[in-house]
Scaffold this active site. Structure first.
Site, short mmCIF file in Angstrom:
data_model
loop_
_atom_site.label_atom_id
_atom_site.label_comp_id
_atom_site.label_asym_id
_atom_site.label_seq_id
_atom_site.Cartn_x
_atom_site.Cartn_y
_atom_site.Cartn_z
CG HIS A 57 -3.61 -0.74 1.85
ND1 HIS A 57 -4.25 -0.20 0.84
CD2 HIS A 57 -3.05 -2.16 1.12
CE1 HIS A 57 -4.36 -1.15 -0.10
NE2 HIS A 57 -3.52 -2.15 -0.05
NE ARG A 109 4.01 -4.93 3.33
CZ ARG A 109 3.04 -5.36 2.49
NH1 ARG A 109 3.08 -6.14 1.63
NH2 ARG A 109 1.83 -4.97 2.78
C1 SIN Z 1 -3.34 -5.46 -0.98
O1 SIN Z 1 -4.04 -6.50 -1.80
O2 SIN Z 1 -3.36 -4.19 -1.43
C2 SIN Z 1 -2.67 -5.96 0.02
C3 SIN Z 1 -1.50 -6.91 -0.17
C4 SIN Z 1 -0.33 -6.25 0.46
O3 SIN Z 1 -0.44 -5.36 1.27
O4 SIN Z 1 0.81 -6.70 0.05
#
Ligand code: SIN
Length: 525
Positions: free
Chosen positions: A233, A375
């Site tokens: 992320h 994803r």
């Molecule tokens: C986010 O809020 O960025 C995490 C949710 C996700 O990984 O889809």
């Protein structure tokens, strides 16, 4: 042995709980849900659930965005299957009373607020403020605990599956808090154990899974797919003294800007979608910026949104940042990419069925083909819901049970020092973070392969003589999954999606194919 549970579900995140609630109409369900599941990935999915809900959006647009993010590796059938079932899954959550944030603006075309996230060409992420996973989980958990046909076992940890001589899954071996083995025999077993981000040092959730479920399935002969696609992320709070804390992609969706140490925005020069490019692109750009500057983070700036909007959209994030001495209203906050989601996992069909009879897998542990090489944000909770529902429909018509002889592996009785297990885990995370993270080089992967093989050999010796123990079982699963991940990364002679190798920086000329592996592919030295 405790026998003959109808449906045994291992894992109590959004996927496991949704499955339990749907299955319980027709079959008796046992859900192994250790208390640590409350700290797993579902709870930290802040952003929301992507679904086509606005009358201005449509299925084809959501499908097209998902295929672009997946960089040529999605299975279009799985993508269409998931996205077309999104609205009814959201209706179900609404019927249970999940308190999604409403849109009170006069020009709203849907009663609930829809936010935007990377890769999405439209506003389509329904959410509960900035704590969606927590709200959904709490609602589902309360329903499951009150359901007369669901037994929740929060006193057990599953350490392996039980197979029989016909190759069918027959249940799971669990340990209680005292380490006493309890074998739960079941007609059907479903893994909902989460992904493998725990193979890395820095993660977006405090207690991530490290591929235990994937390896348990592989031990019974299931095929694993696309393990090389580990998502980082882009924005975890950089907070060396504090717990891991995700800064939702919705922050960039609502206008947050990434800036470098010189105070300059760097994403517009990388991609026309800037901060809302798909995650692989944003995480890689941040990584490159950190390499260039030598700093351990970049900055995320939302000051221009104003205090009211920040407090309204991001109350949880603002409260956490304030508790760490950072105020989003008045200052940019330091952020860094962290391991977040495993796009690969146990290969399944559209009902979550694996290659092993009577074994299903749903949620992050599974690889359905939806995510391909990367994803798209908020497609994961959608996948949990849709596949839990399709799996439940399949399990409503149980297949003929096997009566072959059960095969249980013998175990030793020597205690292994906690310190040794901790040190091995540390080495494993170090190797994966150094060589198999956002950027992988050929020589780094070769080093990882060698070092992980040695580490696995050492742990194998301990496993052979050890009394069953959750931390050692988890490590043994994790180290073999790490080896399979490295093997998959070495076989992919191209860069695609989350797998970026500067020694082969482009797509291969041959058509994109998923990678597939089995436990038998591992050789020992
Ligand atoms: C986010 O809020 O960025 C995490 C949710 C996700 O990984 O889809």
């Amino acid at each position: 042995m405790y026998g003959n549970h109808d449906v045994l579900i291992i894992g109590g995140g959004v996927a496991g709980l949704t499955l339990a609630l749907h299955c319980a109409d027709t079959r008796r369900v046992t859900l192994v849900r250790p208390a640590s599941d409350d700290r797993g990935a579902s709870r930290w999915a802040q952003g929301g659930i992507a679904a086509v809900l606005s009358p201005r959006d449509d299925f084809e647009a959501h499908i097209a965005d998902t295929l672009v993010a997946g960089d040529g590796l999605c299975d279009e059938r799985a993508v269409r299957f998931t996205i077309e079932r999104g609205p009814e899954a959201i209706e179900w959550l609404l019927s249970l009373g999940v308190p999604f944030t409403r849109d009170a603006s006069p020009d709203a075309d849907y009663p609930y607020h829809l936010t935007r996230e990377g890769g999405h060409g439209a506003r389509r992420v329904i959410h509960v403020e900035d704590a969606t996973g927590r709200a959904v989980l709490d609602t589902l958990k309360a329903r499951a605990e009150a359901h007369p046909s669901i037994i929740v076992r929060d006193d057990l940890t599953a350490i392996g599956l039980i197979g029989d001589t016909a190759g069918h899954c027959r249940g799971a071996r669990c340990l209680d808090a005292q380490g006493i083995p309890t074998d739960l025999m079941a007609q059907d077993t479903v893994l909902a154990t989460g992904g493998a981000s725990g193979l890395y040092r820095h993660t977006t959730s405090p207690q991530p899974a490290s591929g235990e479920g994937m390896l348990m399935a592989a031990e019974l002969g299931a095929e694993l797919m696309n393990l090389e696609f580990q998502q980082f992320h882009p924005t975890c709070l950089y907070d060396p003294e504090g717990p891991p804390f995700l800064i939702s992609e919705a922050v960039r969706g609502e206008g947050g800007r990434l800036i470098n140490t010189a105070g300059e925005r760097f994403m517009p020069a990388v991609d026309p979608r800037a901060e809302l490019a798909p995650r692989d692109i944003v995480a890689r750009a941040i990584d490159a910026e950190m390499q260039r500057s030598g700093e351990p983070h970049v900055w995320l700036d939302v000051r221009h949104l104003g205090g009211d909007a920040i407090r309204h959209h991001f109350p949880t994030i603002q409260a956490h940042c304030l508790s760490r001495g950072l105020d989003l209203v008045h200052q940019p906050i330091p952020v860094v990419p962290a391991a977040h989601y495993s796009c690969g996992g146990v290969a399944t069909d559209l009902d979550g069925a694996t290659a092993v009879p009577h074994l299903h897998a749903i949620g992050e542990v599974a690889c359905t083909g939806l995510h391909g090489a990367n994803r798209m944000a908020s497609n994961s909770l959608l996948e949990c819901l849709v596949f839990a529902r399709s799996c439940a429909a399949r399990l409503a018509h149980p297949a003929q049970a096997s009566s072959a002889r059960i095969a249980v592996a013998p175990s030793g009785d020597t205690p292994i020092a906690t310190e040794s297990i901790r040190a091995w885990r540390h080495t494993l995370r170090d190797l994966m973070s150094r060589y198999v993270a956002i950027v992988r080089h050929d020589d780094g992967l070769a080093n990882a392969d060698r070092a992980l093989t040695e580490l696995a050999d050492e742990i194998a010796l301990a496993v052979q003589r050890a009394a069953p123990e959750p931390a050692l079982a988890s490590l043994w699963h994790a180290v073999r999954l790490a080896r399979l991940t490295v093997a998959s990364a070495r076989v992919r002679r191209e860069s695609r999606g989350l797998h970026y190798n500067p020694d082969c920086p482009h797509h291969a000329e041959t058509p994109a194919r998923p990678s597939r592996c089995r436990l038998d592919d591992l050789t020992t030295h």
